[in-house]
Design an enzyme around this catalytic site. Structure first.
Site, short mmCIF file in Angstrom:
data_model
loop_
_atom_site.label_atom_id
_atom_site.label_comp_id
_atom_site.label_asym_id
_atom_site.label_seq_id
_atom_site.Cartn_x
_atom_site.Cartn_y
_atom_site.Cartn_z
N ASP A 81 0.92 -1.32 -0.05
CA ASP A 81 -0.01 -0.13 0.17
C ASP A 81 0.91 1.44 0.07
O ASP A 81 2.00 1.29 0.59
CB ASP A 81 -0.92 0.00 1.25
CG ASP A 81 -1.64 1.15 1.30
OD1 ASP A 81 -1.64 1.76 2.62
OD2 ASP A 81 -2.19 1.55 0.47
N ASP A 107 0.06 5.07 0.86
CA ASP A 107 -0.05 6.00 1.92
C ASP A 107 -0.10 5.35 3.40
O ASP A 107 -0.80 4.35 3.79
CB ASP A 107 -1.27 6.78 1.80
CG ASP A 107 -1.28 7.88 0.90
OD1 ASP A 107 -1.70 7.53 -0.36
OD2 ASP A 107 -0.90 8.78 1.06
#
Lengths: 351, 231
Positions: free
Chosen positions: A88, A90
């Protein structure tokens, strides 16, 4: 679960090994296995997969029309690929969103004002880059999951002297609702122009991924300053993540893939601005905004096959749920120590 | 389910320690994982250099190594875990132990692990497979030759699956008891459901409409045959 299936599994195990009670060393025990390299090698398998992402903005032309071969992503690594790490973006690799919302400041007891300021400054750079070099204004409503998704509408013509500003794309696009629903809206012509833009974005990314400064011109100093301020504020969060990513990249049998809930174009800008361009080839970046993380994961599996193992690295929520759905091991990142532990696990060859 | 029991999930630092100098070398970055307390010094022992993994992370490693078939490495990893009770009761860790035991032919240990710990349904199929296969292998060794279908049946009867890895559902049927009872109930009210009713039944039972149709058709046929036979 029905035990009914067991005899099949067992006879599979029995035939796999002469000694009779070894489980296969070389891959998951699942009795259903793709034989040769994953379907990524064959264009049709992948294309069907990508074409079925029905929500990708209707920029697909109608199925009947004969299509040029997709710009192939580099063919999937041979069957020596062992592990795919799905990251991922952020709050896992980069700290960005939580700077803006102030939650980072709250959590780590930093001065809210300065933290949020850092966030704003970076956000501004991200969207500037996206607008200036990645046609974000043009493609914002026709965002894709993956950079190659519209490649089949491309005709491969030379773009070095092509004038994007005056090719009529914008006029056609502002005709509302072009990117919704399926069907040939705006026509073949418009699709092709969209494809040109994505090709151009891809070229830009590839040219500047290791030298973002060149892309920023006068703003380069400012950018470097901002980057180091963010690193200092986040106690080198990104640096630590990059260590893990680099270690993985150094292995020939492992690969890093990025799946983010940011739209693709701004995500590419973020990747470059946070110095991750050298780590992620553009073909390994997926945006889950339209189809969700789980569908992205499925696309990735179609691409790399089921022989390798997948590990999801993220800070929770969507990626954890998606990982669970597909039975992928999940490594949670909530703090520095988690990233450090990941590095340790990688170094000790446990992952 | 990857993480163990809820108490063990996460177990992460609640707060970062901002004063920690960022120059701390990676190797020695310990986590104070409050949810499992190894005997003092265990995680600092020079034999286990940087054992700073949370339970969840240990579970993740176990899953990864299992899925990639690296049973040898999995065994070594398990061996390197600190002697913490809670950690060793984590389901992924237990599953890993079972797999390693199986792989090494240490069936006694396998049975022990499977019988003394409750496993979640998600893991049942794989663990049932291990149980059965181990028993088959042992039976074959005794017999001195391969087992046929009947031989295996006898083994299954003799060594029924422990309830720790089995929900007790009788398995000689294709459909679950729950589904079958729904169908049976319906049948007593009306042996000829309409297409729409079949769809509803399909939804209620988790079967397809074709399966529902077939079930009814077969049931009617068999009832008819039974009736004729009885005269």
């Amino acid at each position: 679960m029905q035990l009914h299936r067991t005899p099949a599994i067992l006879s599979q195990m029995m035939t796999d090994s002469p000694s009779g009670f070894q489980l296969s060393e070389n891959g998951p025990v699942s009795p259903v296995k793709a034989e040769s390299n994953g379907p990524g090698g064959s264009g049709s398998g992948r294309r069907a997969r990508e074409g079925s992402g029905g929500g990708d903005g209707g920029s697909r032309s109608s199925r009947g029309r004969g299509r040029r071969q997709n710009n192939p992503s580099p063919s999937s690594p041979e069957s020596n690929l062992e592990r795919v790490f799905i990251w991922d973006l952020d709050e896992t690799i980069i700290i960005f969103h939580s700077l803006l919302t102030g939650s980072f400041a709250t959590r780590y007891g930093k001065d809210a004002q300065s933290v949020v300021q850092l966030g704003f400054r970076m956000e501004e750079m991200v969207f500037n880059l996206a607008d200036t070099h990645f046609f974000f204004n043009d493609v914002e409503d026709c965002d894709q999951v993956h950079i190659d998704d519209v490649a089949s509408d491309d005709n491969g013509q030379d773009l070095s002297s092509y004038n994007f500003g005056s090719d009529g794309f914008h006029a056609a696009a502002s005709n509302g609702n072009l990117c919704l629903a399926t069907g040939v809206r705006g026509g073949v012509d418009w699709m092709r122009k969209l494809a040109f833009r994505y090709r151009k974005i891809k070229d830009m990314y590839n040219n500047y991924r290791n030298s973002v400064g060149g892309l920023l011109g006068a703003k380069r100093e400012q950018w470097l300053q901002l980057r180091s301020e963010i690193e200092a504020m986040t106690d080198n969060w990104l640096t630590l993540a990059i260590k893990c990513l680099t270690l993985i990249n150094s292995r020939s049998n492992c690969v890093n893939v990025l799946v983010t809930t940011t739209q693709l174009v701004p995500a590419l800008a973020k990747v470059l601005l946070f110095g991750l361009g050298g780590i992620f080839p553009i073909e390994n970046i997926y945006s889950a905004t339209k189809i969700g993380k789980e569908s992205c994961f499925e696309r990735i599996v179609s691409r790399f096959g089921r022989k390798c193992t997948y590990v999801v690295v993220g800070d929770g929520q969507d990626e954890e749920a998606a990982a669970k759905q597909l039975n992928f091991p999940f490594w949670r990142i909530s703090s520095h120590s988690d990233t450090a532990a990941l590095y340790n696990a990688l170094e000790m060859d446990f992952l | 389910m990857l993480a163990g029991p809820p108490a063990g999930s996460g177990g992460l630092l609640q707060q970062m320690t901002p004063e920690l100098p960022s120059s701390v070398a990676m190797h020695h970055y310990q986590q104070s994982a409050p949810q499992h307390s190894p005997p003092p010094g265990a995680s600092m022992s020079p034999l286990l250099p940087s054992f700073g993994f949370t339970q969840e992370q240990v579970a993740c490693v176990c899953e990864v190594l299992q899925q990639s078939g690296n049973i040898e490495r999995l065994g070594r990893f398990l061996w390197s875990l600190p002697a913490c009770e809670k950690l060793h009761k984590n389901e992924s860790v237990l599953k890993a132990k079972a797999i390693v035991a199986f792989h090494r032919g240490n069936f006694k240990e396998l049975y022990r692990v499977l019988e003394s710990n409750q496993f979640s349904p998600h893991n049942h199929p794989k663990l049932q497979a291990l149980w059965l296969k181990a028993h088959y292998v042992e039976a074959e060794k005794l017999r001195g030759r391969a087992l046929g279908a009947v031989g295996k049946y006898r083994v299954r009867r003799k060594f029924p699956l422990p309830r720790t890895i089995w929900d007790g559902e009788e398995t000689s049927y294709c459909f679950k008891e729950k589904s079958r009872s729904v169908l049976r109930d319906w049948y007593t009210h009306n042996p000829y459901p309409s297409p729409r009713e079949k769809r509803e039944l399909a939804e209620a039972t988790g079967l397809t409409t074709t399966q529902v149709s077939n079930w009814f058709k077969n049931r009617r046929q068999r009832d008819r045959a039974a009736e004729q036979k009885d005269g």
